[in-house]
Design a protein around this motif. Structure first.
Motif, short mmCIF file in Angstrom:
data_model
loop_
_atom_site.label_atom_id
_atom_site.label_comp_id
_atom_site.label_asym_id
_atom_site.label_seq_id
_atom_site.Cartn_x
_atom_site.Cartn_y
_atom_site.Cartn_z
N VAL A 151 0.84 -1.20 0.00
CA VAL A 151 0.00 0.00 0.00
C VAL A 151 0.88 1.25 0.00
O VAL A 151 0.57 2.24 -0.68
N GLN A 152 1.99 1.21 0.68
CA GLN A 152 2.90 2.36 0.67
C GLN A 152 3.45 2.57 -0.73
O GLN A 152 3.46 3.69 -1.24
N ALA A 204 2.23 1.48 -3.53
CA ALA A 204 1.17 1.81 -4.49
C ALA A 204 0.84 3.30 -4.41
O ALA A 204 0.74 3.97 -5.44
N LEU A 205 0.70 3.82 -3.20
CA LEU A 205 0.37 5.25 -3.05
C LEU A 205 1.52 6.12 -3.53
O LEU A 205 1.32 7.15 -4.16
N PHE A 248 -7.75 -2.55 1.56
CA PHE A 248 -6.32 -2.40 1.26
C PHE A 248 -5.78 -1.09 1.85
O PHE A 248 -4.75 -1.07 2.52
N SER A 264 -5.15 -0.87 5.51
CA SER A 264 -4.02 -1.59 6.08
C SER A 264 -2.78 -0.69 6.24
O SER A 264 -1.76 -1.12 6.75
N TYR A 265 -2.90 0.56 5.82
CA TYR A 265 -1.76 1.49 5.94
C TYR A 265 -1.82 2.18 7.31
O TYR A 265 -2.51 3.17 7.47
#
Lengths: 176, 77
Positions: A117-118, A120-121, B15, B18-19
């Motif tokens: 997620v890191q 991807a962002l 998703f 989850s950050y």
């Protein structure tokens, strides 16, 4: 009383000379500000600097806030965003001149999901990244985001649409 | 009122949720210039020689460079 009203009352108190009100505003809003900047930059020290600089600006220009123009949260996010963009632009110039000053990439984190997620962002274009972070994690309306980023609401909508599509494409397959 | 753009994006929401970020404690005041300079100096940076170290060419360079230098010094003296 809503959180927004509490923030505005504290700010009015600060504008009227209650110095301790700033500390209370800081306690309420430092976390969302930090999280936004950190998720955007993945740089802990830069995020701390931006939050502190934002509150220095608030002290310098405390009378420029009026509730009619928007919420205090929006005012602080806009100030923080401008400071962050200035700092990032200054950094880019320095790194172009002296690439060896560039810090190491952020360390991968423990879980695979978090890492993804890191990444991807971070891989989203900056303009899309700001919009999706503000919409999803900070619950700002499209009008507030438009005001904050100084772009039309239609542009916010289109950036958000593209950001969601890009994320779904990137994360497609196993996860989604 | 804007329609929730994540309304039908349950998996994407899961998703993004989850950050998690752990926020360090820090005061409202900025540290002084000296402390900021020390923090900046202590920030890890990329090794500028990394691209040289991790290639086959660099190994052959590291192996032959002493010989070449030795020859050059021998010729000069």
């Amino acid at each position: 009383m809503s959180l927004r009203q509490t923030e505005e009352i504290e700010m009015a108190a600060y504008q009227a000379g209650d110095a301790e009100a700033l500390g209370r505003i800081y306690e309420q809003l430092k976390q969302p500000l930090y999280l936004f900047i950190y998720r955007y930059t993945r740089d802990e020290q830069l995020s701390i600097d931006v939050v502190q600089d934002t509150f220095i600006k608030v002290q310098q220009y405390k009378q420029s806030f009026t509730p009619e123009k928007g919420t205090l949260k929006n005012f602080l996010f806009q100030t923080a965003y401008r400071i962050m963009i200035d700092k990032l632009n200054r950094r880019k110039k320095w790194y172009r001149l002296m690439p060896f000053l560039k810090p190491e990439d952020p360390q991968p984190t423990n879980t695979e999901d978090k890492l993804t997620v890191q990444q991807a962002l971070s891989s989203l274009p900056e303009k899309q990244r700001a919009v999706i972070l503000l919409t999803y994690y900070h619950d700002l309306s499209q009008t507030e985001i438009a005001q904050m980023l100084e772009i039309p609401v239609g542009t916010v909508k289109s950036r958000l649409h593209h950001a969601i599509s890009s994320l779904k494409n990137m994360l497609g397959g196993d996860y989604l | 009122m804007n329609q929730d753009p994540f309304k039908y994006e349950e998996q994407l929401k899961h998703f993004l949720d989850s950050y998690h970020v752990e926020m360090p404690e820090f005061p409202v005041e900025k540290p002084g210039r000296w402390q900021r300079l020390i923090q900046w100096l202590a920030t890890p940076v990329k090794n500028p020689l990394d691209p040289l170290v991790e290639t086959v060419r660099s190994y052959s360079l590291a192996g032959t460079l002493p010989i070449v230098l030795g020859l050059v010094i021998a010729v000069i003296t």
